[in-house]
Design a protein around this motif. Structure first.
Motif, short mmCIF file in Angstrom:
data_model
loop_
_atom_site.label_atom_id
_atom_site.label_comp_id
_atom_site.label_asym_id
_atom_site.label_seq_id
_atom_site.Cartn_x
_atom_site.Cartn_y
_atom_site.Cartn_z
N LEU A 198 37.08 40.25 36.57
CA LEU A 198 37.23 39.97 37.57
C LEU A 198 38.44 40.83 38.41
O LEU A 198 39.40 40.93 37.65
CB LEU A 198 37.94 38.50 37.88
N ARG A 233 40.86 40.73 41.75
CA ARG A 233 41.55 39.95 42.91
C ARG A 233 42.13 41.20 43.42
O ARG A 233 43.21 41.70 43.32
CB ARG A 233 42.33 38.90 42.50
N THR A 266 47.04 44.21 43.15
CA THR A 266 45.61 43.83 42.91
C THR A 266 45.74 43.35 41.42
O THR A 266 46.67 43.84 40.65
CB THR A 266 44.68 45.35 42.73
N HIS A 298 40.28 38.61 48.35
CA HIS A 298 39.04 38.48 47.69
C HIS A 298 38.95 38.71 46.32
O HIS A 298 39.89 39.54 45.65
CB HIS A 298 38.16 39.38 48.49
N ASP A 299 37.95 38.22 45.68
CA ASP A 299 37.61 38.47 44.16
C ASP A 299 36.44 38.88 44.12
O ASP A 299 35.32 38.53 44.54
CB ASP A 299 37.73 36.93 43.41
N TYR A 345 33.60 39.81 41.17
CA TYR A 345 33.25 39.46 39.66
C TYR A 345 32.19 40.51 38.99
O TYR A 345 31.20 40.44 39.69
CB TYR A 345 32.67 38.02 39.71
N THR A 366 38.82 34.64 47.81
CA THR A 366 39.96 34.19 46.79
C THR A 366 40.07 32.70 47.09
O THR A 366 40.53 32.22 48.42
CB THR A 366 40.91 34.82 46.69
N TYR A 405 42.61 29.37 42.02
CA TYR A 405 43.42 30.46 42.42
C TYR A 405 43.98 30.89 41.07
O TYR A 405 44.30 32.23 40.92
CB TYR A 405 44.47 29.60 43.23
N PRO A 456 42.92 31.41 37.46
CA PRO A 456 41.60 31.54 36.86
C PRO A 456 41.74 30.49 35.65
O PRO A 456 40.96 29.81 35.38
CB PRO A 456 41.58 32.77 36.49
N PHE A 481 37.18 31.14 37.61
CA PHE A 481 37.51 32.13 38.42
C PHE A 481 37.68 31.68 39.94
O PHE A 481 37.73 32.69 40.70
CB PHE A 481 36.80 33.44 38.27
#
Length: 119
Positions: free
Chosen positions: A27, A29, A38, A76-77, A79, A88, A96, A98, A104
């Motif tokens: 993942l 983020r 990041t 944003h996440d 995956y 997110t 938040y 994980p 996640f």
């Protein structure tokens, strides 16, 4: 060649590109640029320790791919296994952190886009 192809970002290419840089990432983020950070998480929900240049490159890959569908003023996440972009969760929501709920924060109501097709 990939860079000359109008469909340069086929389904697997974004995950492949990220895994070339961070092989164990599950993942990504991506926070707003003003935060200049990041995070990458492994499949066991733990934060990866990576250098700043790697963070920036992975964030650039994700932002470039989802430039037209995401509001990058919010986190944003992405995956990697499903190649899906999610909004997110907020700090007070499950996901938040994980490892708290082992999800996640991947919830259908937060889904923004899937590589190869928008929401």
């Amino acid at each position: 060649m990939l860079q000359n192809s109008p469909s340069g970002f086929r389904r697997a290419n974004i995950s492949v590109a990220i895994r070339e840089i961070a092989p164990t990432a599950a993942l990504v983020r991506v926070y707003p640029e003003r935060r200049s950070v990041t995070h990458l998480f492994e499949s066991d929900f733990y934060l990866m320790l990576i250098d700043r240049r790697t963070e920036e490159e992975v964030a650039r890959i994700v932002r470039r791919r989802f430039d037209k569908v995401a509001d990058w003023r919010r986190a944003h996440d992405f995956y990697l296994p499903t190649e899906t972009l999610y909004l997110t969760p907020e700090p007070h929501q499950n996901g938040y952190i994980p490892e708290d709920d082992h999800s996640f924060g991947l919830s259908l109501h937060r889904r923004i886009a899937i590589v190869g097709g928008e929401r």
